[in-house]
Design a protein around this motif. Structure first.
Motif: not given
Ligand code: CA
Length: 232
Positions: A9-10, A55, A57, A105
């Motif tokens: 997850e970024d 995630d 992206g 989300k």
């Molecule tokens: Ca992301």
């Protein structure tokens, strides 16, 4: 020994919140903010990863790439996709590509933990005994004995209705895509015949739901598939 979770997850804030929540639950959490970090962790983790939260992206590419790499390598590690993208087509593609589940989300931590338990249990079940019994809210299904009962009263199902219910029981709590249901119940050449599913699901609901128009067990995941209410 605690279960090893890899969180990819970024979003830093979400990563910290989830890491903390998962640690409280007793998981050992490894986190990565990019595809490259995740790939390195998968290669060099001191213990095998038991579950991946992914995630889509990411700064250096798509989470889907990692999912594809894992499945190509015959890795059966459960993968739960966590993403802000809600298009149904996307969900279907990911599930058909081997993701175990999909959370959009924002989701609640308790929902995430419940879905993780379902995914882990399914994976454990595959390596131990096949899942053959289901009992929830008055519905009992015994696949080995070929028996279904509701509130103690035996329910008669046609062979196709039974096959469809059995497929959902084996994945109880997880969404099963239209394609997977059609392929497993009718055969791989029937994956476009979604009207079969609508018809048979209506029949099953008429027999197994208290209010067929407001199903509480055989749930629709719009545009994606169906989910038999899980066993927690
Ligand atoms: Ca992301």
């Amino acid at each position: 020994m605690s279960l090893q979770v890899l969180l990819v997850e970024d979003d830093r804030e979400l990563r910290l919140i989830l890491c903390e929540a998962l640690r409280v639950e007793g998981y050992q959490v490894h986190s990565a903010a990019s595809l490259a970090e995740a790939q390195a962790l998968l290669r060099h983790a001191p213990q095998p990863i038991d579950l991946l939260l992914l995630d889509l992206g990411l700064p250096d590419g798509e989470g889907e790439t990692l999912l594809a790499q894992l499945r190509r390598a015959q890795q059966t590690t459960p993968v739960l996709v966590i993403s802000a993208r809600e298009q149904d087509g996307h969900k279907v593609r990911l599930l058909d590509a081997g993701a175990d589940d999909y959370l959009v989300k924002p989701f609640s931590v308790s929902e995430l933990l419940a879905r993780m338990r379902v995914a882990l249990r399914h994976r454990g079940v595959h390596t131990q005994a096949a899942l053959t019994r289901y009992e929830q809210q008055g519905l009992r299904v015994d696949l080995a004995a070929h028996r279904v009962s509701l509130e103690g009263v035996e329910v008669h199902l046609t062979p196709t209705e039974f096959k469809l219910l059995a497929r959902l029981v084996r994945s109880a709590g997880q969404v099963v895509t239209h394609r997977a249901l059609l392929s497993d119940v009718w055969g791989p050449e029937f994956t476009a015949h979604t009207h079969y599913l609508r018809l048979y699901m209506a029949q099953l609901r008429a027999k197994l739901e208290r209010e067929p128009a407001d199903p509480q067990r055989l749930l629709t995941e719009p545009g994606v598939g169906y989910r038999l209410e899980g066993r927690e």
